[in-house]
Motif scaffolding. Structure first.
Motif, PDB file in Angstrom:
ATOM      1  N   VAL A  46       0.843  -1.193   0.000  1.00 43.56           N
ATOM      2  CA  VAL A  46       0.000   0.000   0.000  1.00 43.56           C
ATOM      3  C   VAL A  46       0.878   1.243   0.000  1.00 43.56           C
ATOM      4  O   VAL A  46       1.805   1.362   0.805  1.00 43.56           O
ATOM      5  CB  VAL A  46      -0.923   0.011   1.234  1.00 43.56           C
ATOM      6  CG1 VAL A  46      -1.621   1.353   1.374  1.00 43.56           C
ATOM      7  CG2 VAL A  46      -1.944  -1.115   1.141  1.00 43.56           C
ATOM      8  N   ASN A  47       0.572   2.168  -0.904  1.00 47.44           N
ATOM      9  CA  ASN A  47       1.225   3.468  -0.914  1.00 47.44           C
ATOM     10  C   ASN A  47       0.321   4.465  -0.203  1.00 47.44           C
ATOM     11  O   ASN A  47      -0.776   4.784  -0.678  1.00 47.44           O
ATOM     12  CB  ASN A  47       1.481   3.929  -2.353  1.00 47.44           C
ATOM     13  CG  ASN A  47       2.503   3.060  -3.056  1.00 47.44           C
ATOM     14  OD1 ASN A  47       3.540   2.722  -2.495  1.00 47.44           O
ATOM     15  ND2 ASN A  47       2.206   2.668  -4.294  1.00 47.44           N
ATOM     16  N   LEU A  48       0.768   4.925   0.944  1.00 44.87           N
ATOM     17  CA  LEU A  48      -0.036   5.850   1.743  1.00 44.87           C
ATOM     18  C   LEU A  48       0.008   7.245   1.140  1.00 44.87           C
ATOM     19  O   LEU A  48       1.076   7.740   0.767  1.00 44.87           O
ATOM     20  CB  LEU A  48       0.491   5.891   3.172  1.00 44.87           C
ATOM     21  CG  LEU A  48       0.506   4.545   3.915  1.00 44.87           C
ATOM     22  CD1 LEU A  48       1.179   4.703   5.269  1.00 44.87           C
ATOM     23  CD2 LEU A  48      -0.890   3.994   4.075  1.00 44.87           C
ATOM     24  N   VAL A  49      -1.164   7.876   1.042  1.00 44.35           N
ATOM     25  CA  VAL A  49      -1.268   9.222   0.480  1.00 44.35           C
ATOM     26  C   VAL A  49      -1.848  10.139   1.551  1.00 44.35           C
ATOM     27  O   VAL A  49      -2.931   9.869   2.089  1.00 44.35           O
ATOM     28  CB  VAL A  49      -2.179   9.244  -0.767  1.00 44.35           C
ATOM     29  CG1 VAL A  49      -2.288  10.663  -1.320  1.00 44.35           C
ATOM     30  CG2 VAL A  49      -1.646   8.294  -1.830  1.00 44.35           C
ATOM     31  N   ASP A  50      -1.128  11.211   1.865  1.00 46.30           N
ATOM     32  CA  ASP A  50      -1.575  12.130   2.910  1.00 46.30           C
ATOM     33  C   ASP A  50      -2.206  13.355   2.270  1.00 46.30           C
ATOM     34  O   ASP A  50      -1.517  14.258   1.801  1.00 46.30           O
ATOM     35  CB  ASP A  50      -0.400  12.524   3.794  1.00 46.30           C
ATOM     36  CG  ASP A  50      -0.852  13.170   5.091  1.00 46.30           C
ATOM     37  OD1 ASP A  50      -2.015  13.637   5.130  1.00 46.30           O
ATOM     38  OD2 ASP A  50      -0.077  13.205   6.055  1.00 46.30           O
ATOM     39  N   ASP A  51      -3.541  13.381   2.250  1.00 47.34           N
ATOM     40  CA  ASP A  51      -4.288  14.499   1.676  1.00 47.34           C
ATOM     41  C   ASP A  51      -4.755  15.492   2.734  1.00 47.34           C
ATOM     42  O   ASP A  51      -5.522  16.400   2.439  1.00 47.34           O
ATOM     43  CB  ASP A  51      -5.520  13.982   0.927  1.00 47.34           C
ATOM     44  CG  ASP A  51      -5.165  13.258  -0.363  1.00 47.34           C
ATOM     45  OD1 ASP A  51      -4.076  13.526  -0.891  1.00 47.34           O
ATOM     46  OD2 ASP A  51      -5.976  12.425  -0.821  1.00 47.34           O
ATOM     47  N   SER A  52      -4.321  15.285   3.965  1.00 53.21           N
ATOM     48  CA  SER A  52      -4.861  16.097   5.049  1.00 53.21           C
ATOM     49  C   SER A  52      -4.226  17.478   5.143  1.00 53.21           C
ATOM     50  O   SER A  52      -4.717  18.334   5.866  1.00 53.21           O
ATOM     51  CB  SER A  52      -4.654  15.369   6.380  1.00 53.21           C
ATOM     52  OG  SER A  52      -3.265  15.303   6.700  1.00 53.21           O
ATOM     53  N   LYS A  83      -3.370  10.797  13.038  1.00 53.00           N
ATOM     54  CA  LYS A  83      -3.688  10.752  11.613  1.00 53.00           C
ATOM     55  C   LYS A  83      -4.774   9.697  11.391  1.00 53.00           C
ATOM     56  O   LYS A  83      -4.640   8.550  11.809  1.00 53.00           O
ATOM     57  CB  LYS A  83      -2.443  10.459  10.785  1.00 53.00           C
ATOM     58  CG  LYS A  83      -1.315  11.481  11.041  1.00 53.00           C
ATOM     59  CD  LYS A  83      -0.145  11.339  10.093  1.00 53.00           C
ATOM     60  CE  LYS A  83      -0.399  12.023   8.783  1.00 53.00           C
ATOM     61  NZ  LYS A  83      -0.490  13.488   8.889  1.00 53.00           N
ATOM     62  N   ILE A  84      -5.843  10.111  10.732  1.00 47.04           N
ATOM     63  CA  ILE A  84      -6.991   9.245  10.472  1.00 47.04           C
ATOM     64  C   ILE A  84      -7.020   8.936   8.983  1.00 47.04           C
ATOM     65  O   ILE A  84      -7.061   9.841   8.153  1.00 47.04           O
ATOM     66  CB  ILE A  84      -8.298   9.913  10.931  1.00 47.04           C
ATOM     67  CG1 ILE A  84      -8.198  10.288  12.422  1.00 47.04           C
ATOM     68  CG2 ILE A  84      -9.491   9.005  10.675  1.00 47.04           C
ATOM     69  CD1 ILE A  84      -9.337  11.149  12.914  1.00 47.04           C
ATOM     70  N   HIS A  91      -5.929   7.062   1.980  1.00 40.80           N
ATOM     71  CA  HIS A  91      -5.624   8.485   2.053  1.00 40.80           C
ATOM     72  C   HIS A  91      -5.793   8.928   3.499  1.00 40.80           C
ATOM     73  O   HIS A  91      -6.725   8.481   4.179  1.00 40.80           O
ATOM     74  CB  HIS A  91      -6.576   9.294   1.174  1.00 40.80           C
ATOM     75  CG  HIS A  91      -6.325   9.120  -0.278  1.00 40.80           C
ATOM     76  ND1 HIS A  91      -7.016   9.826  -1.248  1.00 40.80           N
ATOM     77  CD2 HIS A  91      -5.465   8.328  -0.959  1.00 40.80           C
ATOM     78  CE1 HIS A  91      -6.599   9.475  -2.443  1.00 40.80           C
ATOM     79  NE2 HIS A  91      -5.659   8.562  -2.296  1.00 40.80           N
ATOM     80  N   CYS A  92      -4.933   9.808   3.955  1.00 39.82           N
ATOM     81  CA  CYS A  92      -5.113  10.417   5.273  1.00 39.82           C
ATOM     82  C   CYS A  92      -6.183  11.491   5.139  1.00 39.82           C
ATOM     83  O   CYS A  92      -5.994  12.481   4.417  1.00 39.82           O
ATOM     84  CB  CYS A  92      -3.806  11.025   5.787  1.00 39.82           C
ATOM     85  SG  CYS A  92      -3.951  11.757   7.430  1.00 39.82           S
ATOM     86  N   ILE A  93      -7.321  11.287   5.799  1.00 39.32           N
ATOM     87  CA  ILE A  93      -8.439  12.207   5.604  1.00 39.32           C
ATOM     88  C   ILE A  93      -8.394  13.396   6.562  1.00 39.32           C
ATOM     89  O   ILE A  93      -8.998  14.426   6.298  1.00 39.32           O
ATOM     90  CB  ILE A  93      -9.781  11.476   5.746  1.00 39.32           C
ATOM     91  CG1 ILE A  93      -9.856  10.715   7.069  1.00 39.32           C
ATOM     92  CG2 ILE A  93      -9.992  10.532   4.572  1.00 39.32           C
ATOM     93  CD1 ILE A  93     -11.163  10.007   7.294  1.00 39.32           C
ATOM     94  N   ASP A 132     -16.993  10.950   3.945  1.00 41.62           N
ATOM     95  CA  ASP A 132     -17.379  10.011   2.896  1.00 41.62           C
ATOM     96  C   ASP A 132     -16.219   9.149   2.422  1.00 41.62           C
ATOM     97  O   ASP A 132     -16.371   8.293   1.564  1.00 41.62           O
ATOM     98  CB  ASP A 132     -18.014  10.733   1.715  1.00 41.62           C
ATOM     99  CG  ASP A 132     -17.042  11.669   0.987  1.00 41.62           C
ATOM    100  OD1 ASP A 132     -15.834  11.668   1.323  1.00 41.62           O
ATOM    101  OD2 ASP A 132     -17.498  12.388   0.077  1.00 41.62           O
ATOM    102  N   GLY A 133     -15.023   9.385   2.999  1.00 44.33           N
ATOM    103  CA  GLY A 133     -13.869   8.545   2.687  1.00 44.33           C
ATOM    104  C   GLY A 133     -13.065   8.979   1.490  1.00 44.33           C
ATOM    105  O   GLY A 133     -11.946   8.520   1.290  1.00 44.33           O
ATOM    106  N   SER A 134     -13.612   9.875   0.666  1.00 46.82           N
ATOM    107  CA  SER A 134     -12.895  10.274  -0.547  1.00 46.82           C
ATOM    108  C   SER A 134     -12.317  11.671  -0.461  1.00 46.82           C
ATOM    109  O   SER A 134     -11.431  12.029  -1.232  1.00 46.82           O
ATOM    110  CB  SER A 134     -13.834  10.197  -1.762  1.00 46.82           C
ATOM    111  OG  SER A 134     -14.945  11.081  -1.592  1.00 46.82           O
ATOM    112  N   GLN A 135     -12.808  12.483   0.494  1.00 48.57           N
ATOM    113  CA  GLN A 135     -12.353  13.854   0.627  1.00 48.57           C
ATOM    114  C   GLN A 135     -11.799  14.075   2.022  1.00 48.57           C
ATOM    115  O   GLN A 135     -12.319  13.539   2.998  1.00 48.57           O
ATOM    116  CB  GLN A 135     -13.513  14.839   0.366  1.00 48.57           C
ATOM    117  CG  GLN A 135     -14.099  14.751  -1.026  1.00 48.57           C
ATOM    118  CD  GLN A 135     -13.102  15.163  -2.088  1.00 48.57           C
ATOM    119  OE1 GLN A 135     -12.274  16.051  -1.870  1.00 48.57           O
ATOM    120  NE2 GLN A 135     -13.160  14.520  -3.249  1.00 48.57           N
TER     121      GLN A 135
END
Length: 441
Positions: A46-52, A83-84, A91-93, A132-135
Motif C-alpha cells: 500500500v502506498n499511503l497518500v496524505d491528503d490532510s 492521523k486518520i 488516504h489520510c483524511i 465520505d472517505g474520498s475527501q
C-alpha cells in the motif's frame, strides 16, 4: 552537536506495533515513525497518500488500530499527531494535533468518533460526521472527553455494544465511562471502576459471545496477571497469574524474570485470549469459560525462535494471530531492520483440545502475502538473533521508565517540591510584585 547526539542516544526505544483489518483485507506495522501497510486482498504494498495537509509522522508511532468495520485506520504517537486514514483509498483524511504526546487510540463502533489519550491522562474525541472517505476533513479539532488526573493512559477500548469506553492507566485503575450521545460536550457518567491490579494496567480487550453480547473485559498488567471483569459493576471475576504459571524464573531460580503483560488479543468467534509477556519467547493462550466466568491457560506457544518476544499482537475474523517483535531508537542499529512478523494458525476451532493440538506457527512462505508481505512489513535486511534480544531489553527498560512510578524518600520529595519549575516561576512573580509594591508599613 554533542548535545544532539546525546539526546539521540538517550531516546527511549519504541516497540514495533501490528494491527490487522477485521476482515484481514490488510495488515499494518509501525516501527518508529515508519508506517507500513500491505494489502492482502490485492496482494500488494500500500502506498499511503496524505491528503490532510498536515505533516507526516516525524517521531515514534505509539498506537495504531483499525475501526470495527475496517473503514478507518488511526496512527498516533510522540509527534503529537493523530492521523486518520480511509482504508478504501489509504488516504489520510485528517490530521489532528494533540497538546501532548499520544499514548492510546480507539474508534467508536459506528466509526463516527475517534478517541485518543495523551500522556497527561486526558482522553480527547474527534467528530467524523460528514466523512465520505474520498475527501479530506479540514480543520477537525479534538474536544476533551474525560480525564484520569495526570496519570498516563495506557489503553482505550469501546465495549462491543458501543455503550461505554474503557480507559486504563499507570496508576492501576480501569475506568468504565458511559459514552454520551453528544461526546463533544464531555463524558460525565462513570459506570464503574475495575480495581484489583497492583501495578500499571498495560492492555485491555473484550470477549463476547452470542450468549454474552455485552462482553467481558480482559486486562493485562505489570503485576504479571490477566484479569477478567464484569464491567457494569466493576466486578473482578477471575485472575490468571501468567507470570508464575508460565514458569518465568531465572535459570538458577533465585529471582523472577520481569513478566509484565505487554499485549492482549482476543480471537474472533472464540473464547481465546492471546497474551504477550515481556520475558516469554512466544505467546500464551488463555481460554475463558464465559458461563463459569473463569480464565485458564490453554497452551504456551514457544517454538518461534530464541529471539522472538512479541511486542504487539493482532487478529481478524480469519482466526489467525499476527505478531510482531522489534524496536526503534535502538542505539547503533538501523530502525528499518528491527522488526519481524510471525503468524499462528489453528485458533478458530470448535473445542479446546483442537486448539492445543492444531495450533501452528506458519512458515514464512505460508503466511498470507508470503515473502512479499514480509519484505514490506519487516524490511529486506536480515538481522542477527541477538539484535532482537537487545531490542526486547530496550523495550523492557523503556516501559519500566515510562510506567513504573518512581519512589522517593520524604527528604527527596520535599526537595523536588521546592525545586519545581512552576514553584520557581511563582516565587519569581511574587518577588517582582513585591518590588513593584514595597511594604510601606
Amino acid at each position: 552537536m554533542g548535545t544532539h547526539m546525546e539526546e539521540e542516544k538517550n531516546r527511549e526505544a519504541a516497540p514495533a506495533l501490528i494491527s490487522v483489518h477485521p476482515s484481514q483485507n490488510s495488515v499494518a506495522v509501525s516501527i518508529g515513525s515508519d508506517l507500513r501497510v500491505f494489502d492482502l486482498h490485492g496482494d500488494c504494498v500500500v502506498n499511503l497518500v496524505d491528503d490532510s495537509g498536515g505533516p507526516s509522522h516525524k517521531d515514534c508511532i505509539r498506537a495504531i488500530r483499525y475501526g470495527a468495520n475496517g473503514s478507518l485506520f488511526v496512527s498516533a504517537g510522540d509527534d503529537k499527531l493523530v492521523k486518520i486514514w480511509s482504508t478504501h483509498y489509504w488516504h489520510c483524511i485528517t490530521t489532528v494535533c494533540s497538546e501532548k504526546r499520544v499514548s492510546a487510540v480507539a474508534i467508536s463502533n459506528d466509526s463516527l468518533y475517534v478517541c485518543f489519550a495523551d500522556k497527561f491522562g486526558v482522553v480527547w474525541v474527534v467528530d467524523l460526521h460528514g466523512l465520505d472517505g474520498s475527501q479530506p476533513l479540514i480543520n477537525r479539532k479534538a474536544a476533551p472527553l474525560l480525564a484520569h488526573y495526570c496519570s498516563i493512559i495506557t489503553s482505550l477500548e469501546f465495549s462491543p455494544d458501543g455503550r461505554v469506553i474503557v480507559s486504563a492507566d499507570r496508576d492501576f485503575k480501569i475506568r468504565v465511562t458511559v459514552f454520551p450521545k453528544n461526546p463533544l460536550d464531555g463524558a460525565h457518567e462513570i459506570q464503574s471502576f475495575c480495581l484489583a491490579h497492583t501495578e500499571f494496567v498495560s492492555c485491555l480487550a473484550f470477549l463476547c459471545s452470542l450468549d454474552h453480547p455485552q462482553g467481558f473485559l480482559v486486562s493485562g498488567s505489570g503485576d504479571s496477571t490477566v484479569r477478567l471483569w464484569e464491567i457494569s459493576a466493576g466486578s473482578l471475576l477471575d485472575t490468571c497469574d501468567v507470570g508464575t504459571k508460565a514458569g518465568l524464573l531465572q535459570s538458577d531460580g533465585s529471582e523472577e524474570v520481569v513478566s509484565t503483560v505487554t499485549a492482549l488479543c482476543t480471537i474472533a468467534d472464540t473464547t481465546l485470549v492471546a497474551v504477550a509477556i515481556q520475558s516469554l519467547r512466544g505467546i500464551m493462550l488463555l481460554s475463558c469459560d464465559l458461563s463459569a466466568q473463569t480464565l485458564s491457560i490453554a497452551k504456551v506457544v514457544s517454538n518461534m525462535g530464541e529471539s522472538f518476544i512479541p511486542t504487539s499482537l493482532g487478529s481478524s475474523s480469519a482466526g489467525l494471530l499476527w505478531m510482531v517483535t522489534g524496536a526503534s531508537n535502538l542505539h547503533g542499529f538501523d530502525n528499518a531492520s528491527l522488526s519481524r512478523v510471525k503468524v499462528i494458525s489453528g485458533l478458530k476451532t470448535i473445542n479446546l483440545v483442537s486448539v492445543v493440538n492444531d495450533t501452528t506457527v506458519l512458515d514464512d512462505n505460508k503466511i498470507p502475502g508470503g515473502v512479499k508481505l514480509l519484505e514490506k512489513l519487516q524490511g529486506h535486511v536480515c538481522v542477527e538473533e541477538k539484535v532482537f534480544l537487545l531490542a526486547a531489553e530496550a523495550v523492557k527498560t523503556a516501559m519500566s521508565n515510562l510506567l513504573i512510578k518512581k519512589q522517593y524518600s520524604s527528604e527527596k520529595r520535599e526537595f523536588r517540591k521546592r525545586t519545581r519549575n512552576d514553584r520557581k516561576i511563582k516565587v519569581s512573580i511574587s518577588a517582582a510584585a513585591k518590588n513593584r509594591c514595597p511594604n510601606n508599613f
